[in-house]
Scaffold this active site. Structure first.
Site, PDB file in Angstrom:
ATOM      1  N   SER A   1      -0.461   8.974  -8.501  1.00  0.00           N
ATOM      2  CA  SER A   1      -0.063   7.806  -9.280  1.00  0.00           C
ATOM      3  C   SER A   1       0.904   8.185 -10.377  1.00  0.00           C
ATOM      4  O   SER A   1       0.819   9.266 -10.952  1.00  0.00           O
ATOM      5  CB  SER A   1      -1.281   7.136  -9.921  1.00  0.00           C
ATOM      6  OG  SER A   1      -0.834   6.076 -10.745  1.00  0.00           O
TER       7      SER A   1
ATOM      8  N   GLU B   1      -5.365  -1.404 -11.749  1.00  0.00           N
ATOM      9  CA  GLU B   1      -3.969  -1.693 -12.157  1.00  0.00           C
ATOM     10  C   GLU B   1      -3.677  -3.190 -11.963  1.00  0.00           C
ATOM     11  O   GLU B   1      -3.077  -3.839 -12.831  1.00  0.00           O
ATOM     12  CB  GLU B   1      -3.042  -0.812 -11.314  1.00  0.00           C
ATOM     13  CG  GLU B   1      -1.556  -1.060 -11.437  1.00  0.00           C
ATOM     14  CD  GLU B   1      -0.772  -0.200 -10.429  1.00  0.00           C
ATOM     15  OE1 GLU B   1      -0.973   1.026 -10.386  1.00  0.00           O
ATOM     16  OE2 GLU B   1       0.045  -0.761  -9.664  1.00  0.00           O
TER      17      GLU B   1
ATOM     18  N   LYS C   1      -7.811   6.510  -5.507  1.00  0.00           N
ATOM     19  CA  LYS C   1      -6.469   5.976  -5.789  1.00  0.00           C
ATOM     20  C   LYS C   1      -6.432   4.466  -5.533  1.00  0.00           C
ATOM     21  O   LYS C   1      -5.804   3.704  -6.262  1.00  0.00           O
ATOM     22  CB  LYS C   1      -5.408   6.689  -4.943  1.00  0.00           C
ATOM     23  CG  LYS C   1      -3.988   6.093  -5.088  1.00  0.00           C
ATOM     24  CD  LYS C   1      -3.478   6.249  -6.489  1.00  0.00           C
ATOM     25  CE  LYS C   1      -2.174   5.648  -6.896  1.00  0.00           C
ATOM     26  NZ  LYS C   1      -1.334   4.840  -6.133  1.00  0.00           N
TER      27      LYS C   1
ATOM     28  N   HIS D   1      -8.044   2.841  -8.415  1.00  0.00           N
ATOM     29  CA  HIS D   1      -7.068   2.930  -9.517  1.00  0.00           C
ATOM     30  C   HIS D   1      -6.082   1.759  -9.406  1.00  0.00           C
ATOM     31  O   HIS D   1      -5.802   1.063 -10.378  1.00  0.00           O
ATOM     32  CB  HIS D   1      -6.319   4.271  -9.447  1.00  0.00           C
ATOM     33  CG  HIS D   1      -5.047   4.294 -10.252  1.00  0.00           C
ATOM     34  ND1 HIS D   1      -3.876   3.675  -9.841  1.00  0.00           N
ATOM     35  CD2 HIS D   1      -4.764   4.829 -11.463  1.00  0.00           C
ATOM     36  CE1 HIS D   1      -2.942   3.839 -10.754  1.00  0.00           C
ATOM     37  NE2 HIS D   1      -3.451   4.540 -11.745  1.00  0.00           N
ATOM     38  N   ASN D   2      -5.564   1.550  -8.217  1.00  0.00           N
ATOM     39  CA  ASN D   2      -4.586   0.473  -8.045  1.00  0.00           C
ATOM     40  C   ASN D   2      -5.229  -0.895  -8.256  1.00  0.00           C
ATOM     41  O   ASN D   2      -4.609  -1.801  -8.805  1.00  0.00           O
ATOM     42  CB  ASN D   2      -3.951   0.545  -6.653  1.00  0.00           C
ATOM     43  CG  ASN D   2      -2.845   1.586  -6.591  1.00  0.00           C
ATOM     44  OD1 ASN D   2      -2.871   2.556  -7.340  1.00  0.00           O
ATOM     45  ND2 ASN D   2      -1.889   1.397  -5.708  1.00  0.00           N
TER      46      ASN D   2
HETATM   47  C1  6PG Z   1       0.925   4.110  -8.910  1.00  0.00           C
HETATM   48  C2  6PG Z   1       1.195   2.733  -8.419  1.00  0.00           C
HETATM   49  C3  6PG Z   1       1.924   2.806  -7.122  1.00  0.00           C
HETATM   50  C4  6PG Z   1       2.619   1.515  -6.765  1.00  0.00           C
HETATM   51  C5  6PG Z   1       1.681   0.457  -6.306  1.00  0.00           C
HETATM   52  C6  6PG Z   1       2.211  -0.919  -6.518  1.00  0.00           C
HETATM   53  O1  6PG Z   1      -0.238   4.373  -9.142  1.00  0.00           O
HETATM   54  O2  6PG Z   1       1.871   4.883  -9.071  1.00  0.00           O
HETATM   55  O3  6PG Z   1       0.004   2.047  -8.238  1.00  0.00           O
HETATM   56  O4  6PG Z   1       1.024   3.268  -6.177  1.00  0.00           O
HETATM   57  O5  6PG Z   1       3.421   1.098  -7.799  1.00  0.00           O
HETATM   58  O6  6PG Z   1       1.526   0.678  -4.929  1.00  0.00           O
HETATM   59  O7  6PG Z   1       1.377  -1.721  -5.788  1.00  0.00           O
HETATM   60  P1  6PG Z   1       1.713  -3.194  -5.392  1.00  0.00           P
HETATM   61  O8  6PG Z   1       3.081  -3.177  -4.765  1.00  0.00           O
HETATM   62  O9  6PG Z   1       0.653  -3.568  -4.429  1.00  0.00           O
HETATM   63  O10 6PG Z   1       1.699  -3.954  -6.673  1.00  0.00           O
END
Ligand code: 6PG
Length: 478
Positions: free
Chosen positions: A130, A191, A184, A187-188
């Protein structure tokens, strides 16, 4: 014969290219490869001077350029392309070589690939990375899953390229098989919840507070100096302050209000449903993105469906502070839910995840890096078997102190017709979780009425059914 490289990277789109550059800058010899040769040539031309790279045109040359046992990082689009690369690589590799998938793969795919590679005598690792493009180059948070012995062989590279907070690398072995990609994924998901909460705060400050984007940007800048301090709050201040070159107004005002997604948030929500973990914040965030995508329908509905008459907030300063507190409390709930999900997944899969360590490796490099992750690490250090983060004094107090403001925000938003699915669902979760006795007794009564699904009593052991439509008597069924 040129010196063989310590590690190889195939897939030189921006994430792969930046990871390879990061490795080379840290002194590792790196072989690079891309399906389209022109990209490899371009890479060497642009970045060859940054470190010891070997560019290979064919996969065979790439494999031959590596020290054995080989370590190959695959950085291609998640899904079929990963399988395709494994299929092409496998016949060229030797027993014990390590394939590392550093993309956003779905964890069941990682489990499947681990088993498939093991049958071929190869070791497979699924690692979550990430931090976006910049993180990949300067130090991401790395969540490696797979065989611990394989991890031990590549830990020197991964810990060297990872972000570092207070002398601790943001990289630790997560668990076997798909565990790294699972963490991960969560984590997302977090996010998604963080971003949704920020969007709801922005919506309230715009439509109830009557503030402009740059004014709200300044507020976020201030928030970034307190409990909320985090990368996402910081960049919200920057994005809101940005002026559009074409219109001279705020850029954010001319960006289409349709959120896209690649799937990791959705996977998190689906897995929470499968595990039976209440994951309301992240799931609402996924639904909010899908609702935002219905732009045409929303535009039609905006002139058809009634809402409350607009009225400005009576006290904007108070609104701003209430929203800050609601944002913090809801964020705590989103993390509490995400960590509860990781705990459930760890138990279900026998992963033995160290949740405090997960918070530790998220302190730097990753998108959700935040000051308060230190508090989460401390919570799990003092209570390794913690059911829910809300139950440690630091967080109990944090949400307790914020609850009045949180409730006011939910009331205000509802009165003004502003949708706040993440704020309100987080508060409902909090209220549901802290209730000794909820209303599910009635749900059980109804289920027993229409389907003889039985219920348990608070005053007796066993399962019971009432013959509702017959003689009304209760019978024990077990
Ligand atoms: C990270 C982000 C990366 C990416 C996401 C965006 O941790 O660096 O999460 O993995 O920016 O995949 O996800 P979406 O396109 O689903 O918002």
């Amino acid at each position: 014969m040129a010196e063989k490289s310590r590690i190889g990277v195939t897939g030189l789109a921006v994430m792969g290219a930046n990871l390879a550059r990061n490795m080379a800058r840290r002194g590792f010899t790196v072989a690079v490869h891309n399906r389209t040769t022109a990209k490899t040539t371009q890479f060497i031309e642009d970045y060859g001077h940054e470190g010891a790279f070997t560019g290979s045109e064919s996969l065979q040359d790439f494999v031959d350029a590596l020290q054995t046992p080989r370590t190959i990082v695959v950085m291609v689009k998640a899904g079929k392309p990963v399988d395709a690369v494994i299929d092409e690589l496998a016949p060229l590799l030797d027993e014990g070589d390590i394939i590392v998938d550093a993309g956003n793969s779905h964890f069941p795919d990682t489990d499947r690939r681990t088993a498939h590679c093991a049958e071929l005598g190869l070791r497979f690792m699924g690692i979550g990375v990430s931090g976006g493009e910049e993180g990949a180059l300067n130090g991401p948070s790395i969540m490696p899953g797979g065989d611990p012995a394989a991890y031990a062989e590549i830990a020197d590279v991964l810990t060297a390229i990872a972000a570092n907070v207070d002398g601790t690398p943001c990289c630790t072995h997560v668990g076997p098989g798909g565990a790294g990609h699972y963490v991960k994924m969560v984590h997302n998901g977090i996010e998604y919840a963080d971003i949704q909460l920020i969007a709801e705060a922005y919506d309230l400050l715009t439509h109830v507070g009557g503030l402009s984007a740059p004014e709200i940007g300044t507020i976020f800048e201030q928030w970034n100096t307190g409990d909320l301090e985090s990368f996402l709050i910081e960049i919200t201040g920057i994005v809101l302050a940005k002026t559009d070159e074409r219109t001279g107004g705020p850029l954010v005002d001319v960006i289409t209000d349709q959120a896209e997604q690649k799937g990791t948030g959705r996977w998190t929500a689906i897995d929470a449903l499968d595990l039976g973990v209440p994951l309301t914040g992240i799931t609402e965030a996924v639904f909010a993105r899908t609702l935002s995508a219905l732009r045409d329908e929303r535009q039609a509905a905006s002139t058809t469906l009634a809402g409350p008459a607009p009225k400005p907030a009576a006290d904007v300063d108070r609104l701003v502070d209430d929203v800050r507190q609601a944002l913090y409390a809801s964020k705590v709930v989103a993390y509490a839910q995400g960590f509860a999900q990781m705990r459930a997944a760890s138990q279900a899969n026998g992963w033995d995840l160290d949740l405090g360590a997960m918070a530790r490796i998220w302190r730097g490099g990753c998108i959700i890096r935040a000051q308060f992750l230190n508090r989460i690490t401390e919570a799990y250090e003092s209570h390794p078997d913690l059911d829910n983060l809300l139950m440690v004094p630091y967080f109990t107090e944090a949400v307790g102190n914020a609850q009045d403001a949180w409730r006011r925000v939910v009331v205000t938003a509802t009165e003004h017709g502003v949708a706040i699915p993440a704020f309100s669902s987080s508060l409902s979760y909090y209220d549901g979780y802290r209730r000794e006795r909820g209303p599910a007794n009635l749900i059980q009564g109804l289920r027993d009425y229409f389907g003889a699904h039985t219920y348990h009593r608070i005053d007796a052991d066993g399962a019971f059914h009432t013959r509702w439509s017959q003689d009304g008597a209760e019978v024990r069924t077990d």
